[in-house]
Scaffold this active site. Sequence first.
Site, PDB file in Angstrom:
ATOM      1  N   ARG A  21      34.182  62.929  78.450  1.00 32.10           N
ATOM      2  CA  ARG A  21      35.125  63.044  79.556  1.00 32.10           C
ATOM      3  C   ARG A  21      35.252  64.477  80.050  1.00 32.10           C
ATOM      4  NH1 ARG A  21      39.808  58.625  77.962  1.00 32.10           N
ATOM      5  NH2 ARG A  21      38.374  56.886  78.109  1.00 32.10           N
ATOM      6  N   SER A 136      51.072  39.564  71.068  1.00 30.82           N
ATOM      7  CA  SER A 136      50.642  40.617  71.978  1.00 30.82           C
ATOM      8  C   SER A 136      49.461  40.136  72.831  1.00 30.82           C
ATOM      9  CB  SER A 136      50.238  41.834  71.125  1.00 30.82           C
ATOM     10  OG  SER A 136      49.731  42.871  71.909  1.00 30.82           O
ATOM     11  N   SER A 188      46.135  47.458  84.513  1.00 29.62           N
ATOM     12  CA  SER A 188      45.748  48.554  85.392  1.00 29.62           C
ATOM     13  C   SER A 188      44.259  48.672  85.644  1.00 29.62           C
ATOM     14  CB  SER A 188      46.261  49.865  84.828  1.00 29.62           C
ATOM     15  OG  SER A 188      45.505  50.238  83.708  1.00 29.62           O
ATOM     16  N   HIS A 216      52.628  49.566  86.008  1.00 32.84           N
ATOM     17  CA  HIS A 216      51.820  49.614  87.241  1.00 32.84           C
ATOM     18  C   HIS A 216      52.433  48.786  88.350  1.00 32.84           C
ATOM     19  CE1 HIS A 216      48.595  52.006  85.557  1.00 32.84           C
ATOM     20  NE2 HIS A 216      48.872  51.367  84.431  1.00 32.84           N
ATOM     21  N   THR A 244      57.521  53.237  83.792  1.00 30.94           N
ATOM     22  CA  THR A 244      57.271  54.673  83.767  1.00 30.94           C
ATOM     23  C   THR A 244      57.855  55.330  85.015  1.00 30.94           C
ATOM     24  OG1 THR A 244      55.584  56.402  83.566  1.00 30.94           O
ATOM     25  CG2 THR A 244      55.016  54.547  84.950  1.00 30.94           C
ATOM     26  N   LYS A 247      54.182  57.179  87.420  1.00 27.41           N
ATOM     27  CA  LYS A 247      53.175  56.601  88.308  1.00 27.41           C
ATOM     28  C   LYS A 247      53.789  56.464  89.709  1.00 27.41           C
ATOM     29  CE  LYS A 247      50.455  55.317  84.378  1.00 27.41           C
ATOM     30  NZ  LYS A 247      50.151  54.387  83.297  1.00 27.41           N
ATOM     31  N   THR A 277      62.929  66.597  72.319  1.00 28.84           N
ATOM     32  CA  THR A 277      63.731  67.219  73.369  1.00 28.84           C
ATOM     33  C   THR A 277      63.816  66.315  74.604  1.00 28.84           C
ATOM     34  OG1 THR A 277      63.076  69.387  72.570  1.00 28.84           O
ATOM     35  CG2 THR A 277      63.874  69.276  74.840  1.00 28.84           C
ATOM     36  N   THR A 362      38.061  52.883  77.623  1.00 34.09           N
ATOM     37  CA  THR A 362      39.131  52.413  78.497  1.00 34.09           C
ATOM     38  C   THR A 362      38.808  51.017  79.027  1.00 34.09           C
ATOM     39  OG1 THR A 362      39.515  54.710  79.108  1.00 34.09           O
ATOM     40  CG2 THR A 362      40.554  53.056  80.479  1.00 34.09           C
TER      41      THR A 362
HETATM   42  C1  PLP Z   1      50.076  54.665  81.834  1.00 38.55           C
HETATM   43  C2  PLP Z   1      50.579  53.485  81.028  1.00 38.55           C
HETATM   44  C3  PLP Z   1      51.614  53.620  80.113  1.00 38.55           C
HETATM   45  C4  PLP Z   1      52.138  54.959  79.729  1.00 38.55           C
HETATM   46  O1  PLP Z   1      52.955  55.494  80.701  1.00 38.55           O
HETATM   47  P1  PLP Z   1      53.063  57.103  80.802  1.00 38.55           P
HETATM   48  O2  PLP Z   1      54.342  57.315  81.487  1.00 38.55           O
HETATM   49  O3  PLP Z   1      51.867  57.543  81.573  1.00 38.55           O
HETATM   50  O4  PLP Z   1      53.053  57.624  79.409  1.00 38.55           O
HETATM   51  C5  PLP Z   1      52.151  52.489  79.531  1.00 38.55           C
HETATM   52  N1  PLP Z   1      51.660  51.260  79.816  1.00 38.55           N
HETATM   53  C6  PLP Z   1      50.626  51.094  80.661  1.00 38.55           C
HETATM   54  C7  PLP Z   1      50.140  49.725  80.928  1.00 38.55           C
HETATM   55  C8  PLP Z   1      50.038  52.200  81.276  1.00 38.55           C
HETATM   56  O5  PLP Z   1      48.989  52.041  82.076  1.00 38.55           O
END
Ligand code: PLP
Length: 404
Positions: A21, A136, A188, A216, A244, A247, A277, A362
């Site tokens: 990478r 899962s 994703s 996502h 998150t 994103k 933190t 990935t």
């Molecule tokens: C990117 C991702 C995460 C992690 O989120 P971050 O805020 O980037 O750490 C969790 N679950 C999925 C499916 C993701 O693609």
Amino acid sequence: MNYEDFFSDQLDTLRDSGNYRVFADLERHQGAFPKATRYNESGTSEVTVWCSNDYLGMGQHPATLEAMQDAIKKCGAGAGGTRNISGTNHCHVLLEQELADLHGKEAATLFTSGYVSNWAALGTLASRLPGCEIFSDADNHASMIEGIRHSRAPKHIWNHNDPADLDRKLSDCDPNAPKLVAFESVYSMDGDIAPIAEILDVSERHNAMTYLDEVHAVGLYGPRGGGIAEREGLMDRLTVIQGTLGKAFGVMGGYIAASANLCDFVRSFASGFIFTTALPPALAAGATASIKHLKQSDFERQRQRRNVRLLRERLDMIGIPYMKNESHIVPVMVGDAKKCKLISDLLLENAGVYVQPINYPTVPQGTERLRITPSPLHSEADLDKLVGALSELWSQCALARQVA
Ligand SMILES: *Cc1c(COP(=O)(O)O)cnc(C)c1O
């Protein structure tokens, strides 16, 4: 053992397979998504980013930037501690309220990333519920897998997006054992979407808790950007909704939204929440502004959908194969690690088009791809350039086209 030789041998193996990478060294331009300056050995060049998870450009939106600047002026840089020891800033409290409201839940708990939220919440729930068994989805994200592994709870992997298989696996388990079903809404890499209602029907029949990763989807789907579960009117049936802030919301951080008791429980027992933190107040303020904006503005979502549609139409016209799905993700399939990397390199060098190659681990070997994420802010000219350059390289690399 010669440690240095070991490291360099391992890296050589990666390089030989085409899976090494290389990070593009970028400087994003304030307020000018998706443009960036790229730094390399020979200097700099201007690029258009086509693979960002800042799906709507909210990381450069005036509402987000202003909130962050104001918060820095008001509160300074860091949070100054863990949430328990002086680090809870009012910005965090407001953000958690905003997130609870977004998902129609009693409460939300903030973490430093989506990864940490999955790891900590799943790890804590599954290890602390006596005798808990986890179910899962086979394609779950690494952060969920790590959280589940960390919990040491018995784990059952059900076939991807297959409620019938989930039903069979749940049926094989002690009806009285506590159960947790973990899955995602938008996956994703393939961009496919889970049959959430069916999964909930099955889970409820077995009295299992449900945990949905909407990473996502938040900001992108549903009338207020609450995700696929909001769009489908299912938020109240899910035990936990995880998301998150890094994103579509364009900043950083992760969270779970759930009942007040569940959030309080995770907050009180999760090592990954307690011993770290708190996020800088400015990040929390920026995320809150971004969420608020996307709750009342559909403009970005509509423009994004339009650009996704336009890209697919243009790819169809020139026969470049991409994976069909119902989401905003356009995986252009190359199916070879080295060619995938080569096309990505040449797009960058020749056209200033940046799409990172997605290789093993990935995605599975043989399904290497360019994962393209059109945003509301890509122009028609950007699109012309991307499609023109892809078409040229497709011929140059002797890759097959497909008749639409
Ligand atoms: C990117 C991702 C995460 C992690 O989120 P971050 O805020 O980037 O750490 C969790 N679950 C999925 C499916 C993701 O693609």
